[in-house]
Scaffold this motif. Structure first.
Motif, PDB file in Angstrom:
ATOM      1  N   MET A 163      30.923  12.300 -27.217  1.00  0.00           N
ATOM      2  CA  MET A 163      30.755  11.134 -26.107  1.00  0.00           C
ATOM      3  C   MET A 163      30.246   9.918 -26.568  1.00  0.00           C
ATOM      4  O   MET A 163      29.594   9.096 -25.936  1.00  0.00           O
ATOM      5  N   GLY A 164      30.409   9.588 -27.923  1.00  0.00           N
ATOM      6  CA  GLY A 164      29.951   8.344 -28.569  1.00  0.00           C
ATOM      7  C   GLY A 164      28.618   8.632 -29.221  1.00  0.00           C
ATOM      8  O   GLY A 164      28.066   7.658 -29.849  1.00  0.00           O
ATOM      9  N   HIS A 221      24.766   4.869 -26.461  1.00  0.00           N
ATOM     10  CA  HIS A 221      25.702   5.049 -27.023  1.00  0.00           C
ATOM     11  C   HIS A 221      27.263   5.327 -25.932  1.00  0.00           C
ATOM     12  O   HIS A 221      28.321   4.964 -26.101  1.00  0.00           O
ATOM     13  N   VAL A 222      26.493   6.186 -25.017  1.00  0.00           N
ATOM     14  CA  VAL A 222      27.421   6.585 -23.881  1.00  0.00           C
ATOM     15  C   VAL A 222      27.929   5.537 -23.123  1.00  0.00           C
ATOM     16  O   VAL A 222      29.079   5.347 -22.660  1.00  0.00           O
ATOM     17  N   LEU A 223      26.797   4.609 -22.666  1.00  0.00           N
ATOM     18  CA  LEU A 223      27.038   3.568 -21.730  1.00  0.00           C
ATOM     19  C   LEU A 223      27.888   2.578 -22.374  1.00  0.00           C
ATOM     20  O   LEU A 223      29.051   1.935 -21.896  1.00  0.00           O
ATOM     21  N   ASP A 224      27.822   2.257 -23.801  1.00  0.00           N
ATOM     22  CA  ASP A 224      28.704   1.488 -24.573  1.00  0.00           C
ATOM     23  C   ASP A 224      30.070   1.969 -24.939  1.00  0.00           C
ATOM     24  O   ASP A 224      30.641   1.160 -25.681  1.00  0.00           O
ATOM     25  N   ARG A 225      30.483   3.284 -24.521  1.00  0.00           N
ATOM     26  CA  ARG A 225      31.683   4.163 -24.852  1.00  0.00           C
ATOM     27  C   ARG A 225      31.901   3.779 -26.225  1.00  0.00           C
ATOM     28  O   ARG A 225      33.096   3.413 -26.818  1.00  0.00           O
ATOM     29  N   ASP A 226      31.006   4.262 -27.030  1.00  0.00           N
ATOM     30  CA  ASP A 226      31.015   4.194 -28.622  1.00  0.00           C
ATOM     31  C   ASP A 226      32.198   5.412 -28.992  1.00  0.00           C
ATOM     32  O   ASP A 226      32.160   6.151 -28.413  1.00  0.00           O
ATOM     33  N   ALA A 227      32.722   4.916 -30.158  1.00  0.00           N
ATOM     34  CA  ALA A 227      33.806   6.234 -30.596  1.00  0.00           C
ATOM     35  C   ALA A 227      33.018   6.988 -31.513  1.00  0.00           C
ATOM     36  O   ALA A 227      31.938   6.858 -32.220  1.00  0.00           O
TER      37      ALA A 227
END
Length: 307
Positions: free
Chosen positions: A197-198, A187-193
């Motif tokens: 931090m996603g 989730h963090v690497l994909d920069r999810d909202a």
């Protein structure tokens, strides 16, 4: 370079071995044969050997993360099983214990079964697979059910302690910690909202709760069993459960995997788990602690007075 990853993994295994032995010694010195209350674990930070053990465990985790980031999992993961051997030899020397035949065979089963399972799992799973949202949610709800079950188990085991059940609980809980950590990193690497931090709030809550309850089980396992049993549980049960979740819940199984590979995984898992079970039953330190607990539980006989 892979050579540095191998060196880091070996050093991480040494840190895990020595750190577990130090924490086990600290817990036993503080607790004796009494039942620890949850708040008592906070007081363990005053134990120098326990604190040193914790710092070594953190260093070992950092070294292992570096190794996994710079080398294939098939190279790094089997090296972690070396910690079981190191811990067994170290603890036997410090505690002046003579290892029996059952313990030596059990250690061999833990190391061999774990390495074989990991090697087969790598060949059977997809690389860099991105789970679906429904699969993540199912994983979270399974983790919540597991946490609930082991929370009840923790309450029951306070009056009926079992080194085997404590380390099995720790291994299962930390397997979900590993799975949740992997999903959180995605989730963090994909920069999810949303979330932190996603990372979804439910997933973060599962990760933290499983880590705290798993840590409690580890310390209770240190109180009732030798450090090599604890290390065996964490390096055997944890990967087994994590891979099973990855295959059957997160959809990481490759298409067209041979039945022989799956059968080999089942056999390797059975061998490794059997090694942990034998350790929990026949390890000289386990037998010694059972005698201590039985003696402590027996009421003192009244003293006879002279007529």
């Amino acid at each position: 370079m892979i050579i540095w990853a191998v060196v880091a993994a070996l050093l991480g295994a040494v840190c895990l071995a020595v750190g577990s032995e130090r924490q086990s010694s600290g817990v036993r010195q503080y607790a004796g044969v009494t039942v620890l209350r949850p708040l008592d674990y906070i007081k363990l930070v005053r134990q120098g050997r326990w604190l040193v053990g914790g710092l070594l465990l953190l260093l070992g985790m950092a070294l292992n993360v570096y190794a996994l980031a710079t080398a294939p999992l098939t190279v790094v993961q089997p090296i972690g099983a070396v910690a079981v051997v190191i811990t067994t030899v170290l603890h036997a020397r410090i505690a002046a214990l003579k290892l029996n035949r059952s313990t030596i065979i059990a250690i061999a089963c833990c190391v061999g079964g774990s390495a074989g399972f990991v090697a087969l799992a790598i060949a059977a799973t997809r690389e860099n697979h991105r789970p679906l949202l429904d699969q993540e949610n199912l994983t979270n709800w399974i983790a919540i059910a597991v946490i609930f079950v082991f929370a009840i188990t923790a309450a029951i085991l306070r009056s009926h302690p079992s080194a085997f059940l404590y380390i099995m609980g720790a291994g299962v809980l930390f397997a979900f910690v590993a799975v949740s950590t992997r999903l959180a990193i995605l989730h963090v690497l994909d920069r999810d909202a949303g979330g932190f931090m996603g990372i979804p709030w439910l997933q973060l809550a599962v990760l933290i709760t499983a880590a705290l309850l798993g840590s409690y089980f580890v310390q209770r396992a240190h109180q009732h069993g030798p450090p090599d049993l604890v290390v065996a549980g964490l390096t055997v049960v944890d990967p087994l459960v994590a891979v099973v979740i990855g295959i059957f819940v997160l959809g990481e199984l490759q298409d067209g995997v041979s039945l022989f590979v799956l059968a080999g995984m089942v056999v390797a898992a059975a061998v490794a788990s059997g090694g942990v079970l034998v350790l929990a039953r026949d390890h000289p330190d386990v037998i010694k602690r059972k005698v201590e607990w039985d003696q402590a539980a027996q009421p003192e006989s009244p003293k006879q007075t002279a007529p």
